[in-house]
Design a protein around this motif. Structure first.
Motif, PDB file in Angstrom:
ATOM      1  N   ALA A  62      -0.189  -4.155 -18.488  1.00 15.89           N
ATOM      2  CA  ALA A  62      -1.161  -3.386 -17.697  1.00 15.89           C
ATOM      3  C   ALA A  62      -0.448  -2.445 -16.734  1.00 15.89           C
ATOM      4  CB  ALA A  62      -2.070  -4.334 -16.919  1.00 15.89           C
ATOM      5  N   ALA A  63      -1.081  -1.320 -16.465  1.00 13.76           N
ATOM      6  CA  ALA A  63      -0.587  -0.422 -15.432  1.00 13.76           C
ATOM      7  C   ALA A  63      -0.830  -1.087 -14.078  1.00 13.76           C
ATOM      8  CB  ALA A  63      -1.310   0.921 -15.510  1.00 13.76           C
ATOM      9  N   VAL A  64      -0.004  -0.728 -13.107  1.00 17.91           N
ATOM     10  CA  VAL A  64      -0.130  -1.284 -11.763  1.00 17.91           C
ATOM     11  C   VAL A  64      -0.182  -0.126 -10.783  1.00 17.91           C
ATOM     12  CG1 VAL A  64       0.905  -2.757 -10.001  1.00 17.91           C
ATOM     13  CG2 VAL A  64       1.150  -3.351 -12.427  1.00 17.91           C
ATOM     14  N   LYS A  65      -1.277  -0.059 -10.016  1.00 20.08           N
ATOM     15  CA  LYS A  65      -1.409   0.959  -8.979  1.00 20.08           C
ATOM     16  C   LYS A  65      -1.063   0.305  -7.643  1.00 20.08           C
ATOM     17  CE  LYS A  65      -4.595   4.225  -6.828  1.00 20.08           C
ATOM     18  NZ  LYS A  65      -5.972   4.749  -6.819  1.00 20.08           N
ATOM     19  N   VAL A  66      -0.082   0.888  -6.962  1.00 14.98           N
ATOM     20  CA  VAL A  66       0.354   0.384  -5.663  1.00 14.98           C
ATOM     21  C   VAL A  66      -0.044   1.424  -4.619  1.00 14.98           C
ATOM     22  CG1 VAL A  66       2.293  -0.424  -4.292  1.00 14.98           C
ATOM     23  CG2 VAL A  66       2.296  -0.777  -6.777  1.00 14.98           C
ATOM     24  N   THR A  67      -0.710   0.964  -3.570  1.00 14.86           N
ATOM     25  CA  THR A  67      -1.166   1.861  -2.511  1.00 14.86           C
ATOM     26  C   THR A  67      -0.626   1.382  -1.169  1.00 14.86           C
ATOM     27  OG1 THR A  67      -3.187   2.375  -3.730  1.00 14.86           O
ATOM     28  CG2 THR A  67      -3.184   2.859  -1.361  1.00 14.86           C
ATOM     29  N   VAL A  68      -0.025   2.303  -0.434  1.00 17.77           N
ATOM     30  CA  VAL A  68       0.389   2.042   0.939  1.00 17.77           C
ATOM     31  C   VAL A  68      -0.603   2.764   1.838  1.00 17.77           C
ATOM     32  CG1 VAL A  68       2.163   2.410   2.700  1.00 17.77           C
ATOM     33  CG2 VAL A  68       2.826   1.795   0.357  1.00 17.77           C
ATOM     34  N   THR A  69      -1.272   2.009   2.699  1.00 21.72           N
ATOM     35  CA  THR A  69      -2.176   2.604   3.684  1.00 21.72           C
ATOM     36  C   THR A  69      -1.413   2.728   4.993  1.00 21.72           C
ATOM     37  OG1 THR A  69      -4.103   1.649   2.603  1.00 21.72           O
ATOM     38  CG2 THR A  69      -4.383   2.384   4.878  1.00 21.72           C
TER      39      THR A  69
END
Length: 122
Positions: A62-69
């Protein structure tokens, strides 16, 4: 994907290293390292929180979306410096499986840019 975090705190600064690690064929493979930086000053605090989301995209992995807020919050303290405006923005990178190279590839260098910006604040 295995996700770990290593942290270090000084009096007003926090450093976090988040390695993304794939486990395949009984071996660990480093996918990427994400560097974030928190700071608490008299006039404000700034925090960078990391979240993860998997995305089914028909690939073997699976693709993995990583988000830094990245959030800045003014304090209520009486300080010499004027507090900045409250703000928050997201910085995201998605890691997709590449069949040709048999590894994850990222769609952006946004985390490298963030790390360089953070380094200037040390």
């Amino acid at each position: 994907m295995l996700i770990t975090m290593s942290t270090h705190f000084n009096s007003s600064q926090g450093y976090v290293i988040t390695p993304l690690i794939m486990v395949r064929d009984d071996k660990f493979e480093l996918v990427d390292m994400i560097y974030t930086f928190d700071e608490r000053l008299c006039a404000y605090s700034r925090k960078q929180d990391v979240t993860f989301q998997t995305i089914a995209d028909g690939q073997p992995y699976a693709a993995v979306k990583v988000t830094v807020t990245d959030s800045t919050v003014p304090s209520d303290e009486s300080c010499d410096d004027a507090p900045p405006e409250a703000s928050s923005h997201d910085i995201s990178v998605t890691y997709h499986w590449d069949k040709k190279t048999s590894r994850y590839v990222k769609d952006s260098d946004a985390f490298e840019k963030l790390a360089a910006e953070n380094e200037k604040r040390f």
